[in-house]
Design a protein around this motif. Structure first.
Motif, PDB file in Angstrom:
ATOM      1  N   ARG A  55      18.160 -11.715  -8.997  1.00  0.00           N
ATOM      2  CA  ARG A  55      18.105 -12.785  -9.992  1.00  0.00           C
ATOM      3  C   ARG A  55      17.222 -13.929  -9.510  1.00  0.00           C
ATOM      4  O   ARG A  55      17.032 -14.126  -8.314  1.00  0.00           O
ATOM      5  N   ALA A  56      16.706 -14.707 -10.472  1.00  0.00           N
ATOM      6  CA  ALA A  56      15.965 -15.919 -10.136  1.00  0.00           C
ATOM      7  C   ALA A  56      16.923 -16.927  -9.508  1.00  0.00           C
ATOM      8  O   ALA A  56      18.116 -16.940  -9.839  1.00  0.00           O
ATOM      9  N   PRO A  57      16.427 -17.766  -8.592  1.00  0.00           N
ATOM     10  CA  PRO A  57      17.324 -18.720  -7.923  1.00  0.00           C
ATOM     11  C   PRO A  57      17.962 -19.686  -8.906  1.00  0.00           C
ATOM     12  O   PRO A  57      17.284 -20.299  -9.729  1.00  0.00           O
ATOM     13  N   TRP A  58      19.269 -19.815  -8.825  1.00  0.00           N
ATOM     14  CA  TRP A  58      20.037 -20.730  -9.675  1.00  0.00           C
ATOM     15  C   TRP A  58      21.291 -21.129  -8.924  1.00  0.00           C
ATOM     16  O   TRP A  58      21.878 -20.321  -8.206  1.00  0.00           O
ATOM     17  N   LEU A  59      21.675 -22.374  -9.085  1.00  0.00           N
ATOM     18  CA  LEU A  59      22.902 -22.869  -8.483  1.00  0.00           C
ATOM     19  C   LEU A  59      23.675 -23.659  -9.528  1.00  0.00           C
ATOM     20  O   LEU A  59      23.069 -24.378 -10.332  1.00  0.00           O
ATOM     21  N   PRO A  60      24.992 -23.550  -9.539  1.00  0.00           N
ATOM     22  CA  PRO A  60      25.780 -24.349 -10.486  1.00  0.00           C
ATOM     23  C   PRO A  60      25.592 -25.831 -10.216  1.00  0.00           C
ATOM     24  O   PRO A  60      25.253 -26.233  -9.097  1.00  0.00           O
ATOM     25  N   ALA A  61      25.834 -26.640 -11.239  1.00  0.00           N
ATOM     26  CA  ALA A  61      25.550 -28.074 -11.140  1.00  0.00           C
ATOM     27  C   ALA A  61      26.287 -28.740  -9.986  1.00  0.00           C
ATOM     28  O   ALA A  61      25.720 -29.604  -9.310  1.00  0.00           O
ATOM     29  N   PHE A  62      27.537 -28.327  -9.736  1.00  0.00           N
ATOM     30  CA  PHE A  62      28.295 -28.999  -8.679  1.00  0.00           C
ATOM     31  C   PHE A  62      27.706 -28.729  -7.297  1.00  0.00           C
ATOM     32  O   PHE A  62      27.963 -29.479  -6.346  1.00  0.00           O
ATOM     33  N   VAL A  63      26.901 -27.657  -7.173  1.00  0.00           N
ATOM     34  CA  VAL A  63      26.188 -27.389  -5.921  1.00  0.00           C
ATOM     35  C   VAL A  63      24.797 -27.998  -5.966  1.00  0.00           C
ATOM     36  O   VAL A  63      24.372 -28.694  -5.032  1.00  0.00           O
ATOM     37  N   ALA A  64      24.057 -27.774  -7.068  1.00  0.00           N
ATOM     38  CA  ALA A  64      22.674 -28.247  -7.180  1.00  0.00           C
ATOM     39  C   ALA A  64      22.568 -29.761  -7.112  1.00  0.00           C
ATOM     40  O   ALA A  64      21.565 -30.301  -6.637  1.00  0.00           O
ATOM     41  N   ASN A  65      23.605 -30.461  -7.578  1.00  0.00           N
ATOM     42  CA  ASN A  65      23.553 -31.929  -7.602  1.00  0.00           C
ATOM     43  C   ASN A  65      23.988 -32.569  -6.293  1.00  0.00           C
ATOM     44  O   ASN A  65      23.932 -33.793  -6.162  1.00  0.00           O
ATOM     45  N   ARG A  66      24.438 -31.766  -5.346  1.00  0.00           N
ATOM     46  CA  ARG A  66      24.775 -32.327  -4.042  1.00  0.00           C
ATOM     47  C   ARG A  66      23.516 -32.890  -3.394  1.00  0.00           C
ATOM     48  O   ARG A  66      22.447 -32.296  -3.467  1.00  0.00           O
ATOM     49  N   SER A  67      23.669 -34.037  -2.762  1.00  0.00           N
ATOM     50  CA  SER A  67      22.485 -34.679  -2.168  1.00  0.00           C
ATOM     51  C   SER A  67      22.861 -35.353  -0.860  1.00  0.00           C
ATOM     52  O   SER A  67      24.043 -35.527  -0.542  1.00  0.00           O
ATOM     53  N   MET A  68      21.830 -35.723  -0.119  1.00  0.00           N
ATOM     54  CA  MET A  68      22.021 -36.516   1.090  1.00  0.00           C
ATOM     55  C   MET A  68      20.952 -37.585   1.130  1.00  0.00           C
ATOM     56  O   MET A  68      19.900 -37.463   0.477  1.00  0.00           O
ATOM     57  N   ALA A  69      21.219 -38.638   1.871  1.00  0.00           N
ATOM     58  CA  ALA A  69      20.222 -39.697   2.024  1.00  0.00           C
ATOM     59  C   ALA A  69      18.944 -39.115   2.620  1.00  0.00           C
ATOM     60  O   ALA A  69      18.991 -38.225   3.468  1.00  0.00           O
ATOM     61  N   ARG A  70      17.812 -39.633   2.160  1.00  0.00           N
ATOM     62  CA  ARG A  70      16.534 -39.087   2.647  1.00  0.00           C
ATOM     63  C   ARG A  70      16.420 -39.238   4.159  1.00  0.00           C
ATOM     64  O   ARG A  70      15.845 -38.373   4.834  1.00  0.00           O
ATOM     65  N   ALA A  71      16.976 -40.314   4.697  1.00  0.00           N
ATOM     66  CA  ALA A  71      16.918 -40.511   6.153  1.00  0.00           C
ATOM     67  C   ALA A  71      17.659 -39.393   6.878  1.00  0.00           C
ATOM     68  O   ALA A  71      17.183 -38.884   7.904  1.00  0.00           O
ATOM     69  N   ASP A  72      18.817 -38.987   6.351  1.00  0.00           N
ATOM     70  CA  ASP A  72      19.580 -37.895   6.964  1.00  0.00           C
ATOM     71  C   ASP A  72      18.845 -36.570   6.797  1.00  0.00           C
ATOM     72  O   ASP A  72      18.829 -35.738   7.714  1.00  0.00           O
ATOM     73  N   PHE A  73      18.243 -36.385   5.605  1.00  0.00           N
ATOM     74  CA  PHE A  73      17.471 -35.166   5.369  1.00  0.00           C
ATOM     75  C   PHE A  73      16.285 -35.111   6.323  1.00  0.00           C
ATOM     76  O   PHE A  73      15.947 -34.042   6.852  1.00  0.00           O
ATOM     77  N   SER A  74      15.660 -36.248   6.570  1.00  0.00           N
ATOM     78  CA  SER A  74      14.513 -36.299   7.479  1.00  0.00           C
ATOM     79  C   SER A  74      14.920 -35.906   8.893  1.00  0.00           C
ATOM     80  O   SER A  74      14.185 -35.183   9.587  1.00  0.00           O
ATOM     81  N   ILE A  75      16.090 -36.367   9.342  1.00  0.00           N
ATOM     82  CA  ILE A  75      16.586 -35.994  10.670  1.00  0.00           C
ATOM     83  C   ILE A  75      16.792 -34.489  10.757  1.00  0.00           C
ATOM     84  O   ILE A  75      16.428 -33.840  11.756  1.00  0.00           O
ATOM     85  N   LEU A  76      17.387 -33.911   9.699  1.00  0.00           N
ATOM     86  CA  LEU A  76      17.617 -32.468   9.675  1.00  0.00           C
ATOM     87  C   LEU A  76      16.301 -31.700   9.697  1.00  0.00           C
ATOM     88  O   LEU A  76      16.150 -30.727  10.447  1.00  0.00           O
ATOM     89  N   VAL A  77      15.327 -32.157   8.898  1.00  0.00           N
ATOM     90  CA  VAL A  77      14.021 -31.493   8.842  1.00  0.00           C
ATOM     91  C   VAL A  77      13.319 -31.563  10.192  1.00  0.00           C
ATOM     92  O   VAL A  77      12.687 -30.595  10.634  1.00  0.00           O
ATOM     93  N   LYS A  78      13.432 -32.695  10.875  1.00  0.00           N
ATOM     94  CA  LYS A  78      12.790 -32.836  12.185  1.00  0.00           C
ATOM     95  C   LYS A  78      13.367 -31.857  13.203  1.00  0.00           C
ATOM     96  O   LYS A  78      12.677 -31.464  14.150  1.00  0.00           O
ATOM     97  N   ARG A  79      14.623 -31.459  13.010  1.00  0.00           N
ATOM     98  CA  ARG A  79      15.232 -30.474  13.908  1.00  0.00           C
ATOM     99  C   ARG A  79      14.802 -29.058  13.544  1.00  0.00           C
ATOM    100  O   ARG A  79      14.635 -28.203  14.420  1.00  0.00           O
ATOM    101  N   ILE A  80      14.625 -28.813  12.252  1.00  0.00           N
ATOM    102  CA  ILE A  80      14.306 -27.462  11.786  1.00  0.00           C
ATOM    103  C   ILE A  80      12.831 -27.131  11.950  1.00  0.00           C
ATOM    104  O   ILE A  80      12.467 -26.026  12.364  1.00  0.00           O
TER     105      ILE A  80
END
Length: 208
Positions: A83-108
């Motif tokens: 199937r094409a990628p799809w997530l229910p709204a309660f999952v798709a709408n989850r978010s994190m602060a961009r600063a926290d996302f940036s820290i995670l990206v810098k590790r990955i």
């Protein structure tokens, strides 16, 4: 300063670059899972499976696997069903602060860039349907194991899912085989841990 890969092995922007640019977008206060879906386009399934699996390979706070496991289960099921990628709204709408996302990206990103330098289309039949659907089924089983509170039970399933996802993403059958090997090792380890836990519990009960 990270030196970003311009293109993925099979052409187009590298996943590491997409993640880095999204993390550096100063116009965003928060990054939602739906933002990742939009940014990754038709590559979203394999890419998101990797994004949600790989943090579990690295040292993370307790409970991380259960948070990342829900979208991972949804995405693996969709890969299994083609199937094409799809997530229910309660999952798709989850978010994190961009600063926290940036820290995670810098590790990955440093790990991802190493992988991107090695990935290339080869033995592609191992990363295409119907094998792709089997990979989705295996990733689903591993994702379920990932969310269980099993001591030492997170790293190998997460690593196996990450290798399989990158193999599917870049049509690299060598990485698929590596993922299958790690999955077998992870399954053996988890079986051994569960067996030891059950045996210890039975021993404890007999001593009461």
């Amino acid at each position: 300063m990270l030196k970003l890969t311009q293109n993925k092995p099979s052409g187009g922007p590298a996943l590491s670059r997409i993640l880095w640019e999204l993390s550096q977008d100063a116009q965003r206060e928060r990054i939602a899972i739906s933002d990742l879906l939009l940014a990754l386009g038709d590559r979203a399934t394999g890419a998101l499976i990797f994004i949600f699996a790989f943090p579990n390979v690295l040292p993370t706070p307790p409970g991380t696997s259960s948070i990342l496991g829900a979208p991972l289960i949804f995405l693996a099921a969709q890969l299994m069903l083609g199937r094409a990628p799809w997530l229910p709204a309660f999952v798709a709408n989850r978010s994190m602060a961009r600063a926290d996302f940036s820290i995670l990206v810098k590790r990955i990103v440093p790990w991802l860039q190493r992988a991107e330098s090695l990935l290339r289309p080869r033995w592609s039949s191992l990363a295409l349907p119907p094998m792709e659907h089997l990979i989705g089924f295996l990733s689903l089983l591993l994702a379920v194991l990932l969310v269980l509170p099993i001591p030492l039970g997170n790293v190998l399933p997460a690593l196996a899912i990450s290798l399989l996802a990158l193999g599917v993403l870049e049509r690299d059958g060598v990485w698929v085989l590596a993922g299958l090997a790690v999955a077998a090792a992870g399954g053996t380890l988890i079986y051994g841990v569960l067996f030891a836990m059950v045996k210890a519990s039975l021993y404890f009960l007999t001593q009461l």
